[in-house]
Every structure is written in C-alpha cells, then in structure tokens.
Scaffold this motif. Structure first.
Motif, PDB file in Angstrom:
ATOM      1  N   THR A 187      14.538  -4.427 -52.204  1.00  0.00           N
ATOM      2  CA  THR A 187      15.382  -3.267 -51.909  1.00  0.00           C
ATOM      3  C   THR A 187      16.759  -3.711 -51.406  1.00  0.00           C
ATOM      4  O   THR A 187      17.654  -2.909 -51.273  1.00  0.00           O
ATOM      5  CB  THR A 187      14.715  -2.371 -50.847  1.00  0.00           C
ATOM      6  OG1 THR A 187      14.144  -3.219 -49.853  1.00  0.00           O
ATOM      7  CG2 THR A 187      13.626  -1.520 -51.456  1.00  0.00           C
ATOM      8  N   THR A 188      16.911  -5.009 -51.118  1.00  0.00           N
ATOM      9  CA  THR A 188      18.234  -5.508 -50.722  1.00  0.00           C
ATOM     10  C   THR A 188      18.558  -6.768 -51.513  1.00  0.00           C
ATOM     11  O   THR A 188      17.651  -7.482 -51.939  1.00  0.00           O
ATOM     12  CB  THR A 188      18.258  -5.911 -49.229  1.00  0.00           C
ATOM     13  OG1 THR A 188      17.121  -6.754 -48.986  1.00  0.00           O
ATOM     14  CG2 THR A 188      18.226  -4.728 -48.316  1.00  0.00           C
ATOM     15  N   ASP A 435      11.339  -2.638 -41.998  1.00  0.00           N
ATOM     16  CA  ASP A 435      11.237  -1.191 -41.769  1.00  0.00           C
ATOM     17  C   ASP A 435      10.579  -0.845 -40.439  1.00  0.00           C
ATOM     18  O   ASP A 435      10.692   0.284 -39.964  1.00  0.00           O
ATOM     19  CB  ASP A 435      10.400  -0.535 -42.880  1.00  0.00           C
ATOM     20  CG  ASP A 435      11.066  -0.658 -44.240  1.00  0.00           C
ATOM     21  OD1 ASP A 435      12.303  -0.783 -44.266  1.00  0.00           O
ATOM     22  OD2 ASP A 435      10.351  -0.631 -45.253  1.00  0.00           O
ATOM     23  N   GLN A 525      12.863   3.763 -50.957  1.00  0.00           N
ATOM     24  CA  GLN A 525      14.054   2.962 -50.638  1.00  0.00           C
ATOM     25  C   GLN A 525      14.538   3.320 -49.239  1.00  0.00           C
ATOM     26  O   GLN A 525      15.430   4.144 -49.065  1.00  0.00           O
ATOM     27  CB  GLN A 525      15.144   3.277 -51.663  1.00  0.00           C
ATOM     28  CG  GLN A 525      15.442   2.113 -52.551  1.00  0.00           C
ATOM     29  CD  GLN A 525      16.405   2.481 -53.642  1.00  0.00           C
ATOM     30  OE1 GLN A 525      16.550   3.642 -53.999  1.00  0.00           O
ATOM     31  NE2 GLN A 525      17.082   1.497 -54.190  1.00  0.00           N
ATOM     32  N   LYS A 526      13.970   2.656 -48.248  1.00  0.00           N
ATOM     33  CA  LYS A 526      14.290   3.022 -46.865  1.00  0.00           C
ATOM     34  C   LYS A 526      15.738   2.701 -46.522  1.00  0.00           C
ATOM     35  O   LYS A 526      16.348   3.356 -45.683  1.00  0.00           O
ATOM     36  CB  LYS A 526      13.338   2.300 -45.914  1.00  0.00           C
ATOM     37  CG  LYS A 526      11.900   2.727 -46.130  1.00  0.00           C
ATOM     38  CD  LYS A 526      11.229   3.126 -44.858  1.00  0.00           C
ATOM     39  CE  LYS A 526       9.873   3.714 -45.170  1.00  0.00           C
ATOM     40  NZ  LYS A 526       8.859   3.395 -44.183  1.00  0.00           N
ATOM     41  N   ILE A 527      16.265   1.677 -47.195  1.00  0.00           N
ATOM     42  CA  ILE A 527      17.648   1.300 -46.906  1.00  0.00           C
ATOM     43  C   ILE A 527      18.589   2.464 -47.254  1.00  0.00           C
ATOM     44  O   ILE A 527      19.539   2.750 -46.534  1.00  0.00           O
ATOM     45  CB  ILE A 527      17.999  -0.006 -47.648  1.00  0.00           C
ATOM     46  CG1 ILE A 527      19.283  -0.598 -47.116  1.00  0.00           C
ATOM     47  CG2 ILE A 527      18.098   0.160 -49.139  1.00  0.00           C
ATOM     48  CD1 ILE A 527      19.355  -2.097 -47.297  1.00  0.00           C
ATOM     49  N   GLU A 528      18.279   3.175 -48.335  1.00  0.00           N
ATOM     50  CA  GLU A 528      19.067   4.346 -48.738  1.00  0.00           C
ATOM     51  C   GLU A 528      18.890   5.467 -47.718  1.00  0.00           C
ATOM     52  O   GLU A 528      19.844   6.129 -47.334  1.00  0.00           O
ATOM     53  CB  GLU A 528      18.621   4.841 -50.114  1.00  0.00           C
ATOM     54  CG  GLU A 528      19.259   4.104 -51.277  1.00  0.00           C
ATOM     55  CD  GLU A 528      20.778   4.063 -51.163  1.00  0.00           C
ATOM     56  OE1 GLU A 528      21.384   5.128 -50.909  1.00  0.00           O
ATOM     57  OE2 GLU A 528      21.356   2.962 -51.304  1.00  0.00           O
ATOM     58  N   ARG A 530      18.110   5.136 -44.614  1.00  0.00           N
ATOM     59  CA  ARG A 530      18.798   4.792 -43.351  1.00  0.00           C
ATOM     60  C   ARG A 530      20.296   5.085 -43.464  1.00  0.00           C
ATOM     61  O   ARG A 530      20.914   5.519 -42.505  1.00  0.00           O
ATOM     62  CB  ARG A 530      18.526   3.335 -42.977  1.00  0.00           C
ATOM     63  CG  ARG A 530      17.156   3.148 -42.314  1.00  0.00           C
ATOM     64  CD  ARG A 530      17.015   1.792 -41.650  1.00  0.00           C
ATOM     65  NE  ARG A 530      16.851   0.746 -42.642  1.00  0.00           N
ATOM     66  CZ  ARG A 530      15.666   0.283 -43.055  1.00  0.00           C
ATOM     67  NH1 ARG A 530      14.546   0.759 -42.547  1.00  0.00           N
ATOM     68  NH2 ARG A 530      15.598  -0.656 -43.960  1.00  0.00           N
ATOM     69  N   LYS A 531      20.853   4.840 -44.682  1.00  0.00           N
ATOM     70  CA  LYS A 531      22.273   5.150 -44.884  1.00  0.00           C
ATOM     71  C   LYS A 531      22.491   6.655 -44.779  1.00  0.00           C
ATOM     72  O   LYS A 531      23.388   7.128 -44.099  1.00  0.00           O
ATOM     73  CB  LYS A 531      22.709   4.679 -46.279  1.00  0.00           C
ATOM     74  CG  LYS A 531      23.278   3.263 -46.288  1.00  0.00           C
ATOM     75  CD  LYS A 531      23.902   2.976 -47.649  1.00  0.00           C
ATOM     76  CE  LYS A 531      23.510   1.595 -48.119  1.00  0.00           C
ATOM     77  NZ  LYS A 531      23.575   1.399 -49.559  1.00  0.00           N
ATOM     78  N   GLN A 532      21.598   7.390 -45.475  1.00  0.00           N
ATOM     79  CA  GLN A 532      21.696   8.856 -45.504  1.00  0.00           C
ATOM     80  C   GLN A 532      21.635   9.450 -44.095  1.00  0.00           C
ATOM     81  O   GLN A 532      22.319  10.413 -43.800  1.00  0.00           O
ATOM     82  CB  GLN A 532      20.505   9.369 -46.311  1.00  0.00           C
ATOM     83  CG  GLN A 532      20.786  10.468 -47.299  1.00  0.00           C
ATOM     84  CD  GLN A 532      19.530  10.668 -48.157  1.00  0.00           C
ATOM     85  OE1 GLN A 532      19.082   9.761 -48.857  1.00  0.00           O
ATOM     86  NE2 GLN A 532      18.949  11.845 -48.077  1.00  0.00           N
ATOM     87  N   ALA A 534      22.325   7.792 -41.229  1.00  0.00           N
ATOM     88  CA  ALA A 534      22.975   6.868 -40.287  1.00  0.00           C
ATOM     89  C   ALA A 534      23.560   7.603 -39.079  1.00  0.00           C
ATOM     90  O   ALA A 534      23.516   7.091 -37.962  1.00  0.00           O
ATOM     91  CB  ALA A 534      24.053   6.074 -41.007  1.00  0.00           C
ATOM     92  N   ASP A 535      24.087   8.816 -39.291  1.00  0.00           N
ATOM     93  CA  ASP A 535      24.726   9.536 -38.176  1.00  0.00           C
ATOM     94  C   ASP A 535      23.805  10.575 -37.558  1.00  0.00           C
ATOM     95  O   ASP A 535      24.249  11.425 -36.796  1.00  0.00           O
ATOM     96  CB  ASP A 535      26.003  10.223 -38.675  1.00  0.00           C
ATOM     97  CG  ASP A 535      26.986   9.199 -39.223  1.00  0.00           C
ATOM     98  OD1 ASP A 535      27.042   8.093 -38.654  1.00  0.00           O
ATOM     99  OD2 ASP A 535      27.652   9.495 -40.239  1.00  0.00           O
TER     100      ASP A 535
END
Ligand code: AMP
Length: 541
Positions: A187-188, A435, A525-528, A530-532, A534-535
């Motif tokens: 995923t990265t 994760d 896709q946890k990385i996505e 986390r981006k989504q 993030a705030d």
C-alpha cells in the motif's frame, strides 16, 4: 560424512513430468476467455508446454530471462508456466487489476522480454507496449479465429503451438535457479519483486499438499479461484500436478453464478479464494436456493475470513472452511486452520472461535512474535507482536535489493503483520504493523474492532484507523459503510460493541461513508483513509 543418496535437483518441470506419467488422463478444465468450457489433461499440458519451450528456445530465450504472463487461470496459463520454467526462464505473473502504468513500471523493473496475454488483457498491453522497450514478443493466448485486430505485432499462441513440436529436453540447472516472479502490491512505495526458485516452489508444493494443509490427492477435484497472478496462486499451480489433482480453472468468471456453475457441473470437491469471492457465491446460493452437494472443503485467505462466511458454509452447506494466512514473500502459505486434536470436539460456537484464527504453521515455516526491540513474546493467545517467519520457501531478499530492512541477519523475515499465537501454535493476525493504533503506549488491534463492527446487522464494511489525540497520541475512529437501506447510528454501533472488547479499545467516534478504498489485491487502503481523515477532530480530543 555425507550421505550416499542420489542428487536429484528439485526442479518444477519434474512436477509436470510426474503428473503426465502417473496421472496423465487427469483433466484440467477451463472456462476459456473465448467463452466455452475447454478440457485438456496433464499429458497434453506436458506435451504442449514442451512445444512452447522449444519455440522460446528457438527464438533466443534462455536461462534467467523473464517472461511475463497477464492471464486468468486456464490450462493455457499452466502450459505457459511450465514451458517457460522448462528452459530455465522465469514466469513473471502480472496483476491486471493494477493501473497500466504500474504494470509497465513492474515489467521494466523485472526486464520482461516477452509476454503471454489473454484476449481480455490485450488492450492493457496495447496501452503500455511503447513504455516497455525491452519487450520482444507479444503472444496472445488464443487461436487464429479469435485473434484481435491490433496496431501491435501479435503472435497467436495456438499457431505457435501447432508449428512447434515436443522434441525438447527440459534444460538442466541447479535447483536454486530462479523459476518465477511476483511483485507485491504494497500500500506504500514501489512494488517489490519476489523471486521464487525451483527448489522453493517444489518444497512449497510438498508442504501445501500435506493433510493438515491443503490435503490434495488424485481423488480431489480442485478449483483454484485464487488467480495465478496473486501470490503464486497459493502454490496450487505446483501442488496440483505434484498430487495428480484434477483442476477446474475458472478463467475470468469470478461472480457467484459462474463459480457455482463450475462447482456444480464439474463436481468440484475443494476450492480456494479470498473472502469477497465467497460472499458473492453465498449471496447467489441464498438468492437461488441452490446447494453444494459435491464440495467438501474451501480454503479462505488473503484477508481475514469473517465468522459469518465460515458459519454459513459449515452450517448451511456442510462445507468445511479452512482459514489460511500467507503472503507473496512466503510462496505464499504461512499457516492453515485445520483442527488439531486439542481443538477437536468443541461445540459450534467454540469451533467458530478457533476458525477465526489463521491457524498453525505447516512443516517448513518457523514463526515467532517479537516486540519492537526484537524480544520474543510468549505464545499465550493474548500477547501480540510483530510476526516473523523463516523457511525454505520464504524470501531472503527482494529482487533488486529493495526493502532490506525487513530481513535480519538470522534470516527472519518481518511480515509486517501483528499477531498473537496460542499455546497450541494457532496464530491470529490482529493488524498490519503500520495500521496498529498506539494509544498511550499500548497497542489496539484495528482488525479485531473491524471484525466486531461488521457483526452489526446494519454494517456492510468497516475500517478502523488511528486519529491524532492530544492526550493518548492516537485513538481509534471507526469508519463504516451502512448496509443498503439501513441507517445505523453511532450510538447503536458502539452499544453493540460495548462489553465485547476492552473499554479503552472502544472507538472514540464513528464516521459513515459510501465507499472504502481498496488495493488491487482487495485490501483496505488505510493510507488513503488516513489522508481522507487527516484533519478529523475526535469528540474526545
Ligand atoms: P499478499 O502478499 O498480497 O497475499 O498479502 C499478504 C498479506 O495479506 C499478509 O501479510 C496479511 O496482511 C494479509 N493476509 C493474508 N491472509 C490473511 C488472513 N487470513 N487474515 C488476515 N490477513 C491476511
């Protein structure tokens, strides 16, 4: 003193020699890309893979060359693997679910010189051919009648086979020689290439065939739904010829109706795939009221097998579920959840508890769990840590040297998974290391929370991520897709989870979404996410 036994290198084409000699009439049945169901057998696959090997050698391919395949599971794809390996070249399976540019990147990284491609995927090759300058031949796995119009110079596989012959002696080389290649789609970062050897593939096939593993034999009819391009088809492309098992190849038909049709008409006894495929089949069975009178066993892996899938197969259809864990780097089998005597005779619910675990390692896989300081942790079924493995079918490096930090001096490979292991050796994955949520220095398993949340009748899919928290560093946020037509509430879901996990594991909030992003091999896709998020501000922050 050395033993006085013969040297007999473990070479993959010996598996096919054996199948042709002892189980030559055993069928390999395929849903072809042209449409009809086609039938061949190990004897013909052996002959035709020699035709291919002879053509390859005649066209300048040699030991160590990389030859790609972009194809569904079919008899032709099997011939391609063995023909390629038989000259000492390396089959390189490409995952068609990746973006075309990623496929081109992987092909260039591997330095692929030829490709065998299914009709379905010719458009992908057309889109990327110019970006892969090393490509010398493009062979389409079909006959003249179905050859597509193309701006590319395409070779017809059936014509090639017809114009070649079987007067070919398999090449001779040491068993450590590379046989196959598969890139992991992490995923990265860039994908990393795993390079199987003849020895590792043969040893893995023997491990996979064992009774407490896949328990294959010439009396079984096996349908590998798991694609040959996903993690070496879980070793089935080698373990089936090793045991003379009949193969039923589903081609591109992955939906419930297509899978059922083959299970039923070909009387499949044993099959293997990721959970999403089985959800599709079980939905189809429920809608149509159909049954599975021939199927006895199903292996579920690639992602955690939800309890509901196991319960439905076992209770409603009398099909035994074997939960398996593995990874591309392990050829790929790492553990299987067959029932040891220690867990025999339990009631249904307790057996389902055991089957939520990913099972125990077969011979040839050593396992340990460690903390971040590499200190070994106890096998108590509770304490979880980084899962590390070693064995003759486990990678010792990636092709080109990427990811060196995952291998240590003693050959232990850090899987990147977090798990606990119980007193009987049953391992259970609790997370991916990247994760896992670290809340006030303690770890919280996101998979446990997700499994619990999907048990709620109004939740279709769930993902848990860590969100920044001023006091605890990170706290869990539960993200859910509601089931069609349902309107679950935060209070309802948290109320359902309460008492089933430690209090401090409970998610601090619940967010509802329409979609959760997935990778090409079906993982969240946890990385996505986390981006989504993030705030995102937690109500407790
Ligand atoms: P791949 O190499 O694409 O097969 O991915 C391997 C990864 O998939 C493992 O490291 C796990 O994170 C995950 N995985 C495979 N099987 C299971 C399983 N039965 N339960 C949970 N995770 C799994």
């Amino acid at each position: 003193m050395l033993g006085l036994m013969q040297e007999w290198p473990l070479l993959c084409h010996k598996l096919l020699d054996y199948a042709a000699e002892q189980h030559g009439a055993r069928e390999v049945i395929s849903r072809s890309t042209e449409g009809p169901i086609t039938r061949t057998n190990y004897r013909d696959i052996h002959t035709r893979s020699k035709h291919l090997a002879k053509w390859l050698e005649g066209n300048g391919y040699k030991l160590g060359d990389r030859i790609a395949t972009l194809a569904w599971n079919t008899g032709r794809h099997m011939e391609a693997w063995y023909g390629i390996m038989g000259i000492g070249a390396i089959y390189h399976t490409l995952n068609p679910r990746l973006f075309p540019d990623q496929i081109a990147w992987i092909m260039n990284h591997a330095d692929d010189q030829a490709i065998l491609v299914d009709l379905t995927f010719v458009p992908i090759v057309e889109a990327i051919a110019e970006k892969v300058p090393g490509l010398r031949h493009i062979i389409v796995l079909t006959d003249e009648e179905h050859m597509p119009e193309s701006k590319l110079d395409l070779i017809c596989y059936e014509t090639l086979i017809a114009e070649s012959d079987a007067d070919f002696k398999w090449a001779d080389f040491p068993e450590e020689t590379a046989a196959g290649m598969c890139y992991t789609s992490g995923t990265t970062g860039d994908p990393k290439g795993v390079l199987y050897s003849h020895r590792s593939n043969v040893i893995h096939a023997m491990m996979a065939a064992l009774p407490d593993a896949l328990n294959l034999s010439s009396n079984e009819v096996l349908m590998p739904v798991v694609p040959m391009f996903h993690a070496n088809s879980w070793g089935l492309g080698m373990a089936a010829p090793l045991t003379g098992t009949t193969m039923v190849m589903p081609g591109g038909g992955m939906d419930g109706a297509s899978i059922f049709e083959l299970l039923d008409t070909e009387k499949v006894t044993f099959t293997a795939a990721v959970p999403t495929v089985w959800l599709g089949l079980l939905d189809y069975l429920e809608e149509t009221g159909k049954k599975l009178p021939h199927l006895t066993r199903v292996v579920v892996g690639g992602a955690a097998c939800p309890r509901a899938i196991t319960a439905k197969f076992e209770r409603d259809y009398d099909v035994e579920v074997v939960h398996a864990w593995g990874m591309t780097e392990m050829s790929p089998l790492g553990s299987l959840g067959s029932i040891k005597p220690e867990y025999g005779g339990l009631d249904v619910e307790k057996t389902l508890d055991v089957k939520e675990k990913q099972g125990f390692a077969p011979f040839g896989v050593e396992m340990k769990i460690t903390d971040d300081e590499n200190k070994e942790l106890p096998w108590d079924g509770k304490t979880f840590g980084r899962l590390k493995v070693r064995g003759p079918a486990v990678a010792k490096a990636y092709y080109g040297g990427a990811g060196a930090e995952q291998f240590d001096g003693d050959n232990w490979f850090d899987t990147g998974d977090v798990a606990h292991i119980d007193q009987y050796g049953y391992m259970q994955i609790t997370d991916r290391a990247k994760d896992v949520i670290k809340s006030g220095g303690e770890w919280i398993s996101t998979i446990d929370l997700e499994n619990l949340a999907v048990g709620h009748p109004d939740v279709q899919e769930a993902a848990v991520i860590g969100v920044a928290h001023p006091k605890w560093d990170e706290r869990p946020l539960l993200i859910c897709i509601p089931r069609k037509g349902a309107t679950p509430t935060k209070e309802g879901i948290l109320g359902f989870m309460e008492g089933k996990v430690a209090k401090w594991w409970m998610p601090d909030d619940v967010a509802f979404v329409e979609e959760i992003p997935h990778t090409a091999t079906g993982k969240i896709q946890k990385i996505e996410l986390r981006k989504q998020f993030a705030d995102y501000k937690l109500p407790t922050a």
